[in-house]
Every structure is written in structure tokens, then in C-alpha cells.
Scaffold this active site. Sequence first.
Site, PDB file in Angstrom:
ATOM      1  N   GLU A 113      -1.193  39.154   5.136  1.00 59.34           N
ATOM      2  CA  GLU A 113       0.156  38.976   4.597  1.00 59.34           C
ATOM      3  C   GLU A 113       1.226  39.048   5.693  1.00 59.34           C
ATOM      4  O   GLU A 113       2.385  38.806   5.442  1.00 59.34           O
ATOM      5  CB  GLU A 113       0.427  40.009   3.483  1.00 59.34           C
ATOM      6  CG  GLU A 113       0.310  41.474   3.862  1.00 59.34           C
ATOM      7  CD  GLU A 113      -1.119  42.033   3.761  1.00 59.34           C
ATOM      8  OE1 GLU A 113      -2.058  41.364   4.249  1.00 59.34           O
ATOM      9  OE2 GLU A 113      -1.280  43.154   3.250  1.00 59.34           O
ATOM     10  N   ARG A 114       0.788  39.399   6.935  1.00 60.73           N
ATOM     11  CA  ARG A 114       1.793  39.519   8.014  1.00 60.73           C
ATOM     12  C   ARG A 114       2.125  38.171   8.646  1.00 60.73           C
ATOM     13  O   ARG A 114       3.222  37.971   9.147  1.00 60.73           O
ATOM     14  CB  ARG A 114       1.297  40.485   9.080  1.00 60.73           C
ATOM     15  CG  ARG A 114       1.187  41.874   8.515  1.00 60.73           C
ATOM     16  CD  ARG A 114       0.630  42.831   9.527  1.00 60.73           C
ATOM     17  NE  ARG A 114      -0.107  43.878   8.824  1.00 60.73           N
ATOM     18  CZ  ARG A 114      -1.066  44.597   9.353  1.00 60.73           C
ATOM     19  NH1 ARG A 114      -1.404  44.407  10.609  1.00 60.73           N
ATOM     20  NH2 ARG A 114      -1.669  45.519   8.660  1.00 60.73           N
ATOM     21  N   SER A 165      -9.940  45.750   9.990  1.00 60.70           N
ATOM     22  CA  SER A 165     -10.228  47.082  10.535  1.00 60.70           C
ATOM     23  C   SER A 165     -11.497  47.657   9.889  1.00 60.70           C
ATOM     24  O   SER A 165     -11.883  47.254   8.785  1.00 60.70           O
ATOM     25  CB  SER A 165      -9.033  47.999  10.284  1.00 60.70           C
ATOM     26  OG  SER A 165      -8.768  48.044   8.900  1.00 60.70           O
ATOM     27  N   CYS A 215      -9.564  41.990  18.949  1.00 60.12           N
ATOM     28  CA  CYS A 215     -10.755  42.824  18.710  1.00 60.12           C
ATOM     29  C   CYS A 215     -11.673  42.780  19.918  1.00 60.12           C
ATOM     30  O   CYS A 215     -12.591  43.587  20.020  1.00 60.12           O
ATOM     31  CB  CYS A 215     -11.493  42.354  17.477  1.00 60.12           C
ATOM     32  SG  CYS A 215     -12.182  40.730  17.691  1.00 60.12           S
ATOM     33  N   GLU A 238      -9.273  53.024  18.022  1.00 59.19           N
ATOM     34  CA  GLU A 238      -8.849  51.684  18.464  1.00 59.19           C
ATOM     35  C   GLU A 238      -7.322  51.684  18.469  1.00 59.19           C
ATOM     36  O   GLU A 238      -6.697  51.816  17.414  1.00 59.19           O
ATOM     37  CB  GLU A 238      -9.373  50.637  17.476  1.00 59.19           C
ATOM     38  CG  GLU A 238      -8.952  49.227  17.852  1.00 59.19           C
ATOM     39  CD  GLU A 238      -9.386  48.189  16.822  1.00 59.19           C
ATOM     40  OE1 GLU A 238      -9.259  48.429  15.605  1.00 59.19           O
ATOM     41  OE2 GLU A 238      -9.846  47.118  17.243  1.00 59.19           O
TER      42      GLU A 238
END
Length: 498
Positions: free
Chosen positions: A176-177, A226, A281, A383
Site C-alpha cells: 500500500e506504500r 518481512s 532484502c 534487519e
Amino acid sequence: MKEIGHFINGKHVPGTSGRTSNVYNPATGEVQATVALASDAELRAAVESAKAAQPKWAATNPQRRARVFFKFVELLNRDMNELAVLLSSEHGKTVEDSKGDIVRGLEVCEFVCGIPHLQKGEFTEGAGPAIDMYSIRQPVGIGAGITPFNFPGMIPMWMFAPAIACGNAFILKPSERDPSLPIRLAELMIEAGLPAGILNVVNGDKGAVDAILTDPDIGAVSFVGSTPIARYVYGTAAMNGKRAQCFGGAKNHMIIMPDADLDQAVNALMGAGYGSAGERCMAVSVAVPVGEETANRLVEKLIPQIEALKIGPYTDDKADMGPLVTKEAQTRVKGLIDSGVEQGAKLLVDGRDFKLQGYEDGYFVGGCLFDHVTPDMDIYKTEIFGPVLSVVRAKNYEDALELPMKHEYGNGVAIYTRDGDAARDFASRINIGMIGINVPIPVPLAYHSFGGWKASSFGDLNQHGTDSIKFWTKTKTITSRWPSGIKSGAEFVMPTMK
Ligand code: NAD
């Protein structure tokens, strides 16, 4: 204010749930759009459209399905600049980096142009007396993809290209970003000749994800994001009888042996540690120099380069990296840096107070370098997903090897050395999915497969490569025998029911 809805059955559809989320310009902090968050009913509408279109698409011969991807690749190349700018405007990374994001997805689309060959089955003649046995690969039916913010071009294409090429319909639930590029990709697929309903984009948050995970008509779910959410999606999908492949977070180490070309290693660390502001990642976030002398020389060479990093908005074509994606991400990363200082690591380059004139409200964090990090510190265990590199000093090769071996995550790892024997031993013993030997970000190409080990991946088939064809198809095996018939000879007598 731009309102981003959904893309269902080949058309833009406004959101009707009444729930939306803000989409920011990360360089300025301004809200530039709102994105609709789908209700269960909206997800269901996409599934109905997919269900109606899929049988005809699956029955379309594989060359014709491939031709849609030949054309799509052409359109991606035609619109590359426009697409990269659209991506950068919501993500914040540099336009050149966004092009890399799109190209890594485009390459998977090129790979699936070979679907007539890739989807072929197997055949054994004479598996028994007059018995043949063969297996075919049929599409799962409807697949779904849930994708993270950091690669809004590449990761949706990793998923929808093989799924659709195999004859599935697909529902994409992007982050949604930065939802605009995925919708644009769906439009281009229609322009490339894909029938309406085969690729639907449903925007949303946990609500839309849960609707996907419990929908009875969705047969396979691919997730990247994530680790806590990957674990949740994997478990919930499996409980609901779906196949799932779920890829999670990472903490990628780079071992620097005393014989390494240090300038090469430093350049590699700069790109892999700070490119895309560390929001990859496959970013290298831990450097493990072997021996005090290697460590001292490495740190000495890194400091001036980190201090010279050029940080700016995506509109600055000289910038090495941009801001983080949201205010929350910025706050989280700065909090982790604070914890590193509190827990005793030495912060040699401090980017916490970085400010850019004219962009004071942007979500920037300057490049940071920690030395003397130890495995018990939060900055080592977590992370960070920001422009922060941690140096963990190792006494010897075995100590260095142990660090990534014992870490929770197992996505990627690299070793820099001139010694073939050390490199070979490392690649053989390490419990991590993707290994670079004098290569910092060992992201496999489209015709190999991508996937980590340990908490970086749940499920058994990787993204792209031949694994993806297996993931998006079900195997059906047919054993057939034909009793002796017409070949025994012609009959000249009037046939009767004997
Ligand atoms: P995220 O887990 O927050 O979101 C990923 C997706 O899950 C989004 O579509 C989001 O809407 C959805 N989601 C978020 N919260 C949810 C919830 N509670 N329930 C159900 N769905 C939910 O990840 P992100 O911040 O967008 O992406 C960054 C993360 O992704 C990092 O951890 C990074 O390492 C990881 N990542 C992994 C790979 C890989 O291949 N292993 C690749 C890229 C990114």
C-alpha cells in the site's frame, strides 16, 4: 488528490470500503495520493472476474500466451523511463535504481516467453505391456501475490509472469506504500493482449491479505515481505489448503578475507550496503573482515566513502541514494542506531542528523557505519533495512563462517577472497540460499531461482526459474492402456453385437 483504486476485470475500479491509506512522497513527506484498502467483497469481485476468465486463458495454446509476454517486454522497454519515475516518486529510490527494479522483473517476463517449452510434461512409452505413462502440468487456477514496498516492479513480475504464462489467473495485492506502478503494469498487460480478468490488482492491507488467504477459489499464494508476516501467511495459507511460498527478511553478511582485493570489497560494500538506502532484502548489512589488520584497513577505506555519499530526492540524477520509504521507517532505523550506540558499538559515521536543504521533512537518514559490533547487539540481530553497515571483526575464517551460519536469517551472503579453496569451502558449508563469491548482491538471474534459507523463506519452491513453473502448476500423471482394436485387421463381415 490522486485516488488509487483497484484494477479488476481490465478496468480501473474505485475503492468502496471507505478505508484508505496515504501514499507519500518520501523526499518531501507530502501526501501525494490515497490508496483504497479493499474489503472482502472487493477481493471477491476480483476472484469472480478471474474465475470467469481463467478457463479460456488456460485453453489458449502456449505460444499465444507467450506472445503476450513478448509484447509486454516490448512495452516495458518503450515506457521504461516513465515507469521508473512513477516507481521512484512513491518509493523514493533513484530513477536509475528503479530501472534496475523493473529490468529484473522484465527478465522474468523474457524467461516465461519460453513457456511452450517450460510447461511440457514427461512421457514414458511402454511403462508396462501396452501401457504408456505421462504427466502434464496444469495451471493451479487462480494464484495470488502479496508483495513488499521495496521492489514494486520486480517482485510483482516475479510472481504474475510465471503464474499467468502457465495459464492461471492472478490477483496481485501490492504494498500500500507504492501501489501505482503495479497498476500501470496491469494496464500494460492488457495493452499487450492479455484478456481482462486474468491479472487483477486489489489494493489493501491485512484485511485484503486475510481475504486472499481464506478465499476458497485461490489455490496458490506467493508472498514476499518481512519474516513475521511471511510466517503468518505461510501458516494461514497452508491451513486453508493452499500451496504457499513465502519469502521473508534478511541479514546478509560479507566476509572479507585478508587476501581480498580491498578496494573491490569496499566498492561492493558501498553499493550493496547503501544502494536504495539499504532497503533491499539482498543488501549487505554486516561486513566481517578477517583479522585485525584487514578490519582496520577496511574501516579506514570505508569512512571517507560513506561520508561522501550523495543523498537526494529521486529527481536528483546525481544522488547515490534517496530517503527511506516512510516516517515510521525513518524513526525505526534511527531508534536502532541509538540502540547500537547504547549497547556499545562504535558509531564511526553518524547519519542520524542528516538534513537536506529544501527537503527538511523528507525521510532521509545519512549513511552510518558501526564498528566493533557483536552478535548479542540488536543492530546485529535485527534487519535494520536502512543505510547502516555493521562491522563485526572475526579472528579467523572459521569464526567468520560461524556468524552467518548461526544467524536467524539465511537469504544471501558473500565472500571476498583470492583463494579458490576458501571460496569453495565457504559455498559448500554455508547454510544460506544465495552465495556471492567476489559478488556482493548475488541475486540469481531469471532462469535460475531466487530464495533464501532459514527464517528468510517458508515453503519449498523458489521464485522464478523452473521452480516457478512447478509452483504455479499442478502435476497430473496419466497411465493409459489401449486394448487391441482396429489395427488387428479389417472386418469384411457385417458387424453385429458379438
Ligand atoms: P511487510 O511485511 O510489512 O509487507 C509485505 C506485504 O504484507 C504488504 O503487501 C503488506 O500490505 C502486507 N502486510 C503487512 N502487514 C500485514 C499483516 N499484519 N497481515 C497481513 N499482511 C500484511 O514488508 P515491507 O516492509 O513491505 O517490505 C520489507 C520487507 O520485505 C523486509 O523485511 C525485506 O527483507 C523483505 N523482502 C524480502 C525479500 C525476499 O525475497 N526474501 C525481497 C524483498 C523484500
